[in-house]
Design a protein around this motif. Sequence first.
Motif, PDB file in Angstrom:
ATOM      1  N   LYS A 163     -20.669  -7.759 107.983  1.00  0.00           N
ATOM      2  CA  LYS A 163     -21.726  -8.096 108.945  1.00  0.00           C
ATOM      3  C   LYS A 163     -22.129  -6.920 109.819  1.00  0.00           C
ATOM      4  O   LYS A 163     -22.326  -7.054 111.029  1.00  0.00           O
ATOM      5  CB  LYS A 163     -21.310  -9.300 109.776  1.00  0.00           C
ATOM      6  N   GLY A 164     -22.228  -5.730 109.215  1.00  0.00           N
ATOM      7  CA  GLY A 164     -22.715  -4.557 109.922  1.00  0.00           C
ATOM      8  C   GLY A 164     -21.661  -3.758 110.662  1.00  0.00           C
ATOM      9  O   GLY A 164     -21.986  -2.800 111.352  1.00  0.00           O
ATOM     10  N   VAL A 165     -20.400  -4.128 110.515  1.00  0.00           N
ATOM     11  CA  VAL A 165     -19.312  -3.452 111.229  1.00  0.00           C
ATOM     12  C   VAL A 165     -18.512  -2.596 110.249  1.00  0.00           C
ATOM     13  O   VAL A 165     -18.143  -3.051 109.175  1.00  0.00           O
ATOM     14  CB  VAL A 165     -18.382  -4.480 111.924  1.00  0.00           C
ATOM     15  N   VAL A 166     -18.252  -1.345 110.627  1.00  0.00           N
ATOM     16  CA  VAL A 166     -17.447  -0.433 109.810  1.00  0.00           C
ATOM     17  C   VAL A 166     -16.322   0.110 110.672  1.00  0.00           C
ATOM     18  O   VAL A 166     -16.567   0.672 111.742  1.00  0.00           O
ATOM     19  CB  VAL A 166     -18.296   0.731 109.259  1.00  0.00           C
ATOM     20  N   ASN A 167     -15.092  -0.097 110.215  1.00  0.00           N
ATOM     21  CA  ASN A 167     -13.906   0.363 110.963  1.00  0.00           C
ATOM     22  C   ASN A 167     -13.944  -0.080 112.421  1.00  0.00           C
ATOM     23  O   ASN A 167     -13.648   0.692 113.332  1.00  0.00           O
ATOM     24  CB  ASN A 167     -13.766   1.884 110.871  1.00  0.00           C
ATOM     25  N   GLY A 168     -14.345  -1.317 112.633  1.00  0.00           N
ATOM     26  CA  GLY A 168     -14.384  -1.874 113.989  1.00  0.00           C
ATOM     27  C   GLY A 168     -15.581  -1.454 114.816  1.00  0.00           C
ATOM     28  O   GLY A 168     -15.741  -1.892 115.949  1.00  0.00           O
ATOM     29  N   CYS A 169     -16.450  -0.614 114.274  1.00  0.00           N
ATOM     30  CA  CYS A 169     -17.614  -0.101 115.002  1.00  0.00           C
ATOM     31  C   CYS A 169     -18.890  -0.784 114.487  1.00  0.00           C
ATOM     32  O   CYS A 169     -19.230  -0.638 113.315  1.00  0.00           O
ATOM     33  CB  CYS A 169     -17.704   1.409 114.823  1.00  0.00           C
ATOM     34  N   PRO A 170     -19.599  -1.512 115.344  1.00  0.00           N
ATOM     35  CA  PRO A 170     -20.838  -2.145 114.881  1.00  0.00           C
ATOM     36  C   PRO A 170     -21.933  -1.105 114.642  1.00  0.00           C
ATOM     37  O   PRO A 170     -22.270  -0.331 115.532  1.00  0.00           O
ATOM     38  CB  PRO A 170     -21.210  -3.085 116.028  1.00  0.00           C
ATOM     39  N   LEU A 171     -22.452  -1.071 113.417  1.00  0.00           N
ATOM     40  CA  LEU A 171     -23.529  -0.144 113.065  1.00  0.00           C
ATOM     41  C   LEU A 171     -24.876  -0.849 112.944  1.00  0.00           C
ATOM     42  O   LEU A 171     -25.912  -0.252 113.215  1.00  0.00           O
ATOM     43  CB  LEU A 171     -23.214   0.573 111.754  1.00  0.00           C
ATOM     44  N   LEU A 172     -24.860  -2.102 112.491  1.00  0.00           N
ATOM     45  CA  LEU A 172     -26.069  -2.913 112.385  1.00  0.00           C
ATOM     46  C   LEU A 172     -25.836  -4.227 113.120  1.00  0.00           C
ATOM     47  O   LEU A 172     -24.789  -4.843 112.968  1.00  0.00           O
ATOM     48  CB  LEU A 172     -26.407  -3.201 110.922  1.00  0.00           C
ATOM     49  N   SER A 173     -26.806  -4.662 113.878  1.00  0.00           N
ATOM     50  CA  SER A 173     -26.666  -5.905 114.633  1.00  0.00           C
ATOM     51  C   SER A 173     -26.801  -7.113 113.712  1.00  0.00           C
ATOM     52  O   SER A 173     -27.498  -7.039 112.686  1.00  0.00           O
ATOM     53  CB  SER A 173     -27.719  -5.990 115.733  1.00  0.00           C
ATOM     54  N   PRO A 174     -26.180  -8.223 114.072  1.00  0.00           N
ATOM     55  CA  PRO A 174     -26.354  -9.451 113.279  1.00  0.00           C
ATOM     56  C   PRO A 174     -27.828  -9.851 113.170  1.00  0.00           C
ATOM     57  O   PRO A 174     -28.268 -10.314 112.126  1.00  0.00           O
ATOM     58  CB  PRO A 174     -25.553 -10.494 114.059  1.00  0.00           C
ATOM     59  N   ALA A 175     -28.601  -9.618 114.229  1.00  0.00           N
ATOM     60  CA  ALA A 175     -30.030  -9.958 114.195  1.00  0.00           C
ATOM     61  C   ALA A 175     -30.772  -9.114 113.163  1.00  0.00           C
ATOM     62  O   ALA A 175     -31.641  -9.620 112.449  1.00  0.00           O
ATOM     63  CB  ALA A 175     -30.649  -9.774 115.579  1.00  0.00           C
ATOM     64  N   LEU A 176     -30.436  -7.838 113.065  1.00  0.00           N
ATOM     65  CA  LEU A 176     -31.078  -6.967 112.083  1.00  0.00           C
ATOM     66  C   LEU A 176     -30.721  -7.397 110.669  1.00  0.00           C
ATOM     67  O   LEU A 176     -31.590  -7.470 109.790  1.00  0.00           O
ATOM     68  CB  LEU A 176     -30.676  -5.505 112.301  1.00  0.00           C
ATOM     69  N   LEU A 177     -29.450  -7.705 110.433  1.00  0.00           N
ATOM     70  CA  LEU A 177     -29.037  -8.159 109.100  1.00  0.00           C
ATOM     71  C   LEU A 177     -29.741  -9.460 108.740  1.00  0.00           C
ATOM     72  O   LEU A 177     -30.202  -9.624 107.610  1.00  0.00           O
ATOM     73  CB  LEU A 177     -27.521  -8.326 109.040  1.00  0.00           C
TER      74      LEU A 177
END
Length: 137
Positions: free
Chosen positions: A62-76
Motif C-alpha cells: 500500500k505504498g510503503v517501503v521499509n516502513g517509509c510511506p512513498l505513495l499515499s493510500p489516496a493516490l493508490l
Amino acid sequence: MENTYFTVGEAGQTGRLARPYRKKAVGVVEVPFLNNEAIGPAGSMISSIQDMSKWLHLHLQKGVVNGCPLLSPALLEELYCPQIVSGKPHEHMPELTPSYSALGWIVQSYRGHSMIFHAGNLQGFTSFVSFLPGMEE
C-alpha cells in the motif's frame, strides 16, 4: 531500483540486456530493438525481475517501503480507479468481469475480488504483473 533504465542505450551499457525475439513463419528469430525513446512512458522502462518485484511490493504494501510511506493510500486508490470500459465479459471465463482501464493499470473482478494488472509489451518482450489487493495476508 538499481537495474531499471529508460533507453536501450542506457540498458545496453550494463552488458546484461536480453535480446528481443519474435515468432515468425520460419521460427523464432531475433529482431532489432525498438527505439523506445519516441514513445515515452509507453514502453520506456527496461527493468530486471528484481526491480519489478520491488515495484510490485510497493503496491502490495500500500505504498510503503521499509516502513517509509512513498505513495499515499489516496493516490493508490486513484491509480486503481476504473476510468474506461476496456474489455467485454469473458464468455468462457465467467469468474472474470469486464475489464476497465485505470491510470496505468487494468482492473477487473476475479471471483468477487478486485484484480489489478499491467501487461508490458514491446517488440520482442512481454511482462505481466497482477495482484489481488486485500488478499496479501
